[in-house]
Enzyme design. Structure first.
Site, PDB file in Angstrom:
ATOM      1  NE  ARG A   1      -6.010   2.328  -0.366  1.00 17.14           N
ATOM      2  CZ  ARG A   1      -6.093   3.035   0.723  1.00 17.14           C
ATOM      3  NH1 ARG A   1      -5.053   3.063   2.021  1.00 17.14           N
ATOM      4  NH2 ARG A   1      -7.053   3.944   0.762  1.00 17.14           N
TER       5      ARG A   1
ATOM      6  CE  LYS B   1      -0.158   2.907   6.642  1.00 13.69           C
ATOM      7  NZ  LYS B   1      -1.621   3.392   6.690  1.00 13.69           N
TER       8      LYS B   1
ATOM      9  NE  ARG C   1      -6.722  14.589   3.279  1.00 14.76           N
ATOM     10  CZ  ARG C   1      -7.228  13.359   2.753  1.00 14.76           C
ATOM     11  NH1 ARG C   1      -7.877  12.821   1.831  1.00 14.76           N
ATOM     12  NH2 ARG C   1      -6.487  12.296   3.383  1.00 14.76           N
TER      13      ARG C   1
ATOM     14  CG  HIS D   1     -11.338   6.178   2.681  1.00 15.42           C
ATOM     15  ND1 HIS D   1     -11.753   7.241   3.119  1.00 15.42           N
ATOM     16  CD2 HIS D   1     -10.010   6.065   2.745  1.00 15.42           C
ATOM     17  CE1 HIS D   1     -10.983   7.773   3.661  1.00 15.42           C
ATOM     18  NE2 HIS D   1      -9.825   7.246   3.449  1.00 15.42           N
TER      19      HIS D   1
ATOM     20  CG  ASN E   1      -1.624   1.113   1.267  1.00 10.03           C
ATOM     21  OD1 ASN E   1      -1.641   2.212   0.675  1.00 10.03           O
ATOM     22  ND2 ASN E   1      -2.691   0.890   2.450  1.00 10.03           N
TER      23      ASN E   1
ATOM     24  CG  ASP F   1      -3.417  11.921  16.668  1.00 14.07           C
ATOM     25  OD1 ASP F   1      -2.860  10.917  16.344  1.00 14.07           O
ATOM     26  OD2 ASP F   1      -3.896  11.814  17.771  1.00 14.07           O
TER      27      ASP F   1
ATOM     28  CD  GLU G   1     -11.463   0.448  13.492  1.00  6.11           C
ATOM     29  OE1 GLU G   1     -10.704  -0.329  14.163  1.00  6.11           O
ATOM     30  OE2 GLU G   1     -11.118   0.371  12.121  1.00  6.11           O
TER      31      GLU G   1
ATOM     32  NE  ARG H   1      -4.704   8.084  20.188  1.00  8.89           N
ATOM     33  CZ  ARG H   1      -3.995   6.759  19.871  1.00  8.89           C
ATOM     34  NH1 ARG H   1      -4.157   5.696  20.915  1.00  8.89           N
ATOM     35  NH2 ARG H   1      -3.432   6.666  18.842  1.00  8.89           N
TER      36      ARG H   1
ATOM     37  N   GLY I   1      -9.459   4.611  12.526  1.00 11.04           N
ATOM     38  CA  GLY I   1      -8.845   5.008  13.541  1.00 11.04           C
ATOM     39  C   GLY I   1      -9.759   5.568  14.612  1.00 11.04           C
TER      40      GLY I   1
ATOM     41  CD  GLU J   1      -8.466   0.629   3.967  1.00  8.18           C
ATOM     42  OE1 GLU J   1      -7.686   0.826   4.895  1.00  8.18           O
ATOM     43  OE2 GLU J   1      -8.610   1.501   3.130  1.00  8.18           O
TER      44      GLU J   1
ATOM     45  CG  HIS K   1     -12.698   4.832   6.473  1.00  7.31           C
ATOM     46  ND1 HIS K   1     -11.990   3.601   6.272  1.00  7.31           N
ATOM     47  CD2 HIS K   1     -11.571   5.655   6.491  1.00  7.31           C
ATOM     48  CE1 HIS K   1     -10.584   3.735   6.477  1.00  7.31           C
ATOM     49  NE2 HIS K   1     -10.149   4.942   6.592  1.00  7.31           N
ATOM     50  CG  LEU K   2     -15.356   8.688  10.694  1.00  5.83           C
ATOM     51  CD1 LEU K   2     -16.276   8.829  12.130  1.00  5.83           C
ATOM     52  CD2 LEU K   2     -15.680   9.821   9.730  1.00  5.83           C
TER      53      LEU K   2
HETATM   54  P1  ADP Z   1      -5.116   6.400   8.380  1.00  2.75           P
HETATM   55  O1  ADP Z   1      -6.324   7.093   7.884  1.00  2.75           O
HETATM   56  O2  ADP Z   1      -3.814   6.959   8.383  1.00  2.75           O
HETATM   57  O3  ADP Z   1      -5.346   4.900   8.245  1.00  2.75           O
HETATM   58  P2  ADP Z   1      -6.355   5.530  11.142  1.00  2.75           P
HETATM   59  O4  ADP Z   1      -7.396   5.400  10.452  1.00  2.75           O
HETATM   60  O5  ADP Z   1      -5.370   5.074  11.687  1.00  2.75           O
HETATM   61  O6  ADP Z   1      -5.394   6.355  10.114  1.00  2.75           O
HETATM   62  O7  ADP Z   1      -6.803   6.758  11.884  1.00  2.75           O
HETATM   63  C1  ADP Z   1      -5.954   7.461  12.735  1.00  2.75           C
HETATM   64  C2  ADP Z   1      -7.058   8.543  13.535  1.00  2.75           C
HETATM   65  O8  ADP Z   1      -7.313   7.866  14.490  1.00  2.75           O
HETATM   66  C3  ADP Z   1      -6.029   9.672  14.079  1.00  2.75           C
HETATM   67  O9  ADP Z   1      -6.610  11.036  14.283  1.00  2.75           O
HETATM   68  C4  ADP Z   1      -5.901   9.107  15.367  1.00  2.75           C
HETATM   69  O10 ADP Z   1      -5.811  10.093  16.655  1.00  2.75           O
HETATM   70  C5  ADP Z   1      -7.375   8.416  15.632  1.00  2.75           C
HETATM   71  N1  ADP Z   1      -7.583   7.732  16.894  1.00  2.75           N
HETATM   72  C6  ADP Z   1      -6.701   6.431  17.043  1.00  2.75           C
HETATM   73  N2  ADP Z   1      -7.104   6.082  18.346  1.00  2.75           N
HETATM   74  C7  ADP Z   1      -7.927   6.726  18.769  1.00  2.75           C
HETATM   75  C8  ADP Z   1      -8.765   6.746  20.149  1.00  2.75           C
HETATM   76  N3  ADP Z   1      -8.419   5.783  21.022  1.00  2.75           N
HETATM   77  N4  ADP Z   1      -9.573   7.749  20.282  1.00  2.75           N
HETATM   78  C9  ADP Z   1      -9.654   8.802  19.498  1.00  2.75           C
HETATM   79  N5  ADP Z   1      -9.066   8.823  18.382  1.00  2.75           N
HETATM   80  C10 ADP Z   1      -8.294   8.070  18.013  1.00  2.75           C
END
Ligand code: ADP
Length: 412
Positions: free
Chosen positions: A95, A14, A245, A184, A7, A287, A338, A289, A335, A388, A212-213
């Site tokens: 991918r 990846k 974005r 996606h 990917n 990010d 979930e 989180r 991320g 994926e 898909h977030l």
């Molecule tokens: P990508 O789109 O690069 O594959 P991911 O699907 O891994 O990314 O999502 C990354 C996002 O998920 C980041 O903004 C990260 O902060 C958020 N995230 C991961 N774990 C948590 C959590 N426990 N609580 C809130 N957000 C989270």
């Protein structure tokens, strides 16, 4: 026998290794060029045990992929060598971000197909060259393996014209190919299948909205297993607010800042892609989180950023559910989808009118893959861990087996 999944992004690749027979992952890793052009870091994660990290000299993806293969097996391949690695990897799945209007399903990648993919470079100028470089790296490292491509846009091949055309002069579509595509797709396709499995129903009658977030975010409306529309458009800039974005903004703003505020096109491009979204509003981070933690600690702009994020997700779910004429299940993946209990809770406030009733206790305690709606909620709320790379491995295996069947041909 194994399947290698690659990917390729603009500065990282990846990779994953899957058992050909069971499709179980046996290793995962990432080659990352962030920070230095000619040096990469390889991180290899075996299913059990500690990750292995190594800095390597790698001017290009080809050298990086060969290094990764060296780490993956005891007998290192050399360029062009019919080695153990080549016999081990029967197929490589890639991918790829964009298949234009032509590529509607997974394809075997040969010289002709690479020419076709090159024709879409203007649609994803950072990602398509990276994908092609990864294909060439895999061809060099594993000359005997079949190369297969899955395209992020392919799941949206059946979106109707009313959903994919922009209300600009029709000649923009005819002459320049300007239309909505959707992205996606591999994740949305996986969640479509997984949701049906979790609900013990065939995909056919289901009306799903899949969110898909992640760092990039999009939602898809799915009816009868087919995507009706996706919130991303001509590019992955449309739709939800994302990490850096902007997502959808009034196009008049763009004209205004170009005309009245003297921004150049390059500056505007950098701002919309890299300095907007969660980062642009919070001023802290892209990010989720980190921004969520700052918001909970009382940081005002961080709070505003996640409030805007949730508001936009909720309003777009509403639009998609209405497009479907109702909702059987709302799916959260990626991320943020979930993992953020707060986000799901906030988004579902106001969706009761669509039959969505989130169980606060289940939402806080359950993890993917699970259903966190109340017992009597008309629409289910599913947390799904997207896979994926598994989808790519599965489709790569399917095409590898088909390629061995006489009479099969490679149509996009
Ligand atoms: P990508 O789109 O690069 O594959 P991911 O699907 O891994 O990314 O999502 C990354 C996002 O998920 C980041 O903004 C990260 O902060 C958020 N995230 C991961 N774990 C948590 C959590 N426990 N609580 C809130 N957000 C989270």
């Amino acid at each position: 026998m194994s399947i290698l999944v690659l990917n390729a992004g603009s500065s990282s690749v990846k990779f994953g290794v899957f058992d050909f027979d069971t499709l179980e992952p046996t290793a995962r890793g990432i080659l990352d060029w962030a920070g230095a052009a000619r040096r990469a870091t390889i991180t290899l994660k075996p299913p059990h045990g500690e990750p292995l990290r190594q800095a390597i000299d790698a001017p290009d993806y080809r050298t990086g992929v060969i290094h990764a293969l060296n780490l993956l097996k005891p007998c290192p391949p050399r360029l062009g060598d019919q080695s153990v690695a080549e016999r081990r990897f029967r197929v490589v799945g890639h991918r790829l971000i964009h298949g234009g209007e032509e590529i509607r399903r997974p394809v075997v990648i040969d010289a002709e197909m690479k020419k076709t993919i090159r024709r879409f470079i203007h649609l994803a100028p950072l990602h398509i060259p990276a994908g092609l470089e990864a294909i060439e790296a895999a061809e060099a490292a594993l000359p005997g393996a079949l190369q297969v491509g899955l395209f992020d846009t392919a799941f949206f091949a059946d979106i109707p014209p009313a959903a994919y055309l922009y209300p600009v002069p029709y000649s923009w579509y005819e002459a320049w190919g300007i239309r909505r595509f959707g992205f996606h797709g591999t994740s949305h396709a996986y969640c479509t299948e997984r949701a049906a499995e979790m609900l013990c129903r065939p995909p056919a009658p289901l009306r799903l909205v899949i969110c898909h977030l992640g760092q990039g975010s999009s939602a898809t409306a799915v009816r009868d297993g087919v995507a009706i529309t996706n919130t991303m458009g001509f590019t992955p800039l449309e739709g939800f607010m994302m990490g850096t974005r902007s997502g959808t903004v009034d196009p008049g703003i763009l004209l205004f800042v170009l005309r009245e505020k003297g921004l150049s096109v390059a500056e505007l491009d950098a701002i919309l892609h890299h300095k907007s979204g969660l980062l642009g509003i919070s001023g802290i981070s892209s990010d989720f989180r980190q921004v969520e933690a700052a918001a909970l600690a009382g940081h005002g702009r961080a709070r505003l950023a996640i409030d805007i994020y949730a508001y936009r997700v909720r309003t777009m779910i509403g639009a998609l559910a209405v497009t479907l004429g109702g909702l059987d299940a709302l799916v959260f993946t990626g991320g943020i989808g979930e993992n953020s209990v707060w986000l799901r809770n906030e988004v579902c406030k106001g969706l009761e009118c669509l039959g969505v009733h989130l169980d606060a206790r289940r939402n806080a305690s359950l993890a993917p893959d699970d259903d966190v709606a109340t017992k009597d909620s008309k629409a289910r709320v599913l947390l799904i861990h997207t896979r994926e790379d598994y989808m790519i491995a599965r489709e790569a295996r399917r095409l590898a087996l088909e390629a061995e069947t006489p009479g099969k041909h490679n149509s996009p």
